[in-house]
Enzyme design. Structure first.
Site, PDB file in Angstrom:
ATOM      1  N   TYR A 119     -52.320  32.003  64.347  1.00 22.54           N
ATOM      2  CA  TYR A 119     -52.571  30.557  64.266  1.00 22.54           C
ATOM      3  C   TYR A 119     -53.983  30.262  64.738  1.00 22.54           C
ATOM      4  O   TYR A 119     -54.439  30.807  65.758  1.00 22.54           O
ATOM      5  CB  TYR A 119     -51.575  29.806  65.164  1.00 22.54           C
ATOM      6  CG  TYR A 119     -51.825  28.314  65.195  1.00 22.54           C
ATOM      7  CD1 TYR A 119     -51.118  27.467  64.343  1.00 22.54           C
ATOM      8  CD2 TYR A 119     -52.779  27.759  66.050  1.00 22.54           C
ATOM      9  CE1 TYR A 119     -51.360  26.101  64.336  1.00 22.54           C
ATOM     10  CE2 TYR A 119     -53.025  26.395  66.052  1.00 22.54           C
ATOM     11  CZ  TYR A 119     -52.308  25.569  65.200  1.00 22.54           C
ATOM     12  OH  TYR A 119     -52.552  24.225  65.188  1.00 22.54           O
ATOM     13  N   GLU A 207     -56.400  23.073  60.340  1.00 18.08           N
ATOM     14  CA  GLU A 207     -55.346  23.937  60.874  1.00 18.08           C
ATOM     15  C   GLU A 207     -55.043  25.069  59.893  1.00 18.08           C
ATOM     16  O   GLU A 207     -54.728  24.813  58.728  1.00 18.08           O
ATOM     17  CB  GLU A 207     -54.066  23.130  61.130  1.00 18.08           C
ATOM     18  CG  GLU A 207     -52.975  23.964  61.784  1.00 18.08           C
ATOM     19  CD  GLU A 207     -51.709  23.163  62.042  1.00 18.08           C
ATOM     20  OE1 GLU A 207     -51.156  22.588  61.090  1.00 18.08           O
ATOM     21  OE2 GLU A 207     -51.272  23.114  63.215  1.00 18.08           O
TER      22      GLU A 207
END
Ligand code: ADP
Ligand code: MG
Length: 249
Positions: A119, A207
């Site tokens: 991530y 993101e």
């Protein structure tokens, strides 16, 4: 304001970021054409809606055993069958609310061989005007879930726009993602590219979930979500154009 995944990837690619090849498709015929052009052994048929959680989402009107909003297949015929099932159908994810969102476009992408899912996100810290970098080895899951269950697995640091990215930021990122050697170097290059894109396009949030390590040991951006501050839009007619083609679906 948000843009679709395939648009976000196209913006990142302008800055040299490595993304899988893919084509947007509004019809079943376009999906088939896209798969033929890709010619890869694995295709991924991805619903383009303004919400995350598509992989684990559920289509209305299909049984509980039906596949979700991101489907990995191996043949052009399967791309066709899945496009037929997905286009025009309402996808419900934990981010859409109960009403769901109708899938009016797909992204047909080459399948990646995934070794690890990571991530990585960049966002503006309004209080300090710095860019916060959030990284975790726990990719592919909601970062909120990770923050709740294993907060120690989320590493954050910030970049001062006055001075930009330093080598110590890159080292911090590589260690947060447990990347070594050539992969640590790729992470350093990626951070520079993402930061440049973030600043140049006045992003509010970028993101990447997941960022993957491929089986042949490279980093790839597999999902990208970008949002813009509405104040930034007048400086970016090219983004306003993207918004105009994506707002309705
Ligand atoms: P969402 O976050 O909305 O569920 P993602 O794009 O993150 O959508 O896709 C969900 C999952 O599907 C990813 O975590 C990854 O495991 C898999 N996936 C997505 N794109 C690809 C791809 N191009 N190749 C292989 N697997 C993929
Ligand atoms: Mg994702």
């Amino acid at each position: 304001m948000n843009i679709h995944e395939h648009q976000a990837k196209a913006v990142l690619a302008e800055f040299g970021v490595a993304v899988p090849r893919g084509y947007a498709a509004f019809t079943v015929d376009e999906a088939v054409e896209a798969a033929k052009k890709l010619g890869t052994p694995v295709f991924v048929v991805k619903s383009q809606i303004h919400a995350g959680g598509r992989g684990k989402g559920r289509f209305e009107g299909l049984g509980p055993d039906a596949k979700g909003g991101v489907r990995v297949v191996k043949t052009v015929d399967e791309v066709k069958a899945n496009a037929e099932e997905m286009l025009g159908r309402v996808l419900v994810t934990h981010q859409t609310g109960e009403k769901g969102k109708q899938v009016n476009r797909l992204y047909i992408e080459e399948g990646a061989a995934i070794a690890r899912e990571l991530y990585l996100s960049l966002l503006v810290d309004r209080e300090t005007s710095r860019v916060s970098v959030v990284a975790s080895t726990e990719g592919g899951m909601d970062i909120e879930e990770v923050a709740h269950a294993t907060p120690e697995k989320i590493i954050t640091f910030s970049i001062d726009p006055a001075t930009g990215v330093f080598p110590h930021h890159a080292r911090h990122l590589a260690s947060a993602l447990n990347l070594k050697g050539a992969l640590a170097k790729e992470a350093a290059v990626l951070l520079g590219q993402l930061y440049e894109a973030f600043m140049a396009k006045d992003m509010a949030m970028l993101e990447i979930n997941p960022l993957i390590v491929t089986e042949d040991e490279h980093l790839r951006v597999l999902d990208a979500k970008v949002s813009f501050d509405s104040n930034a839009l007048y400086r970016h007619p090219e983004i306003v154009e993207l918004r105009d083609t994506s707002e309705e679906d």
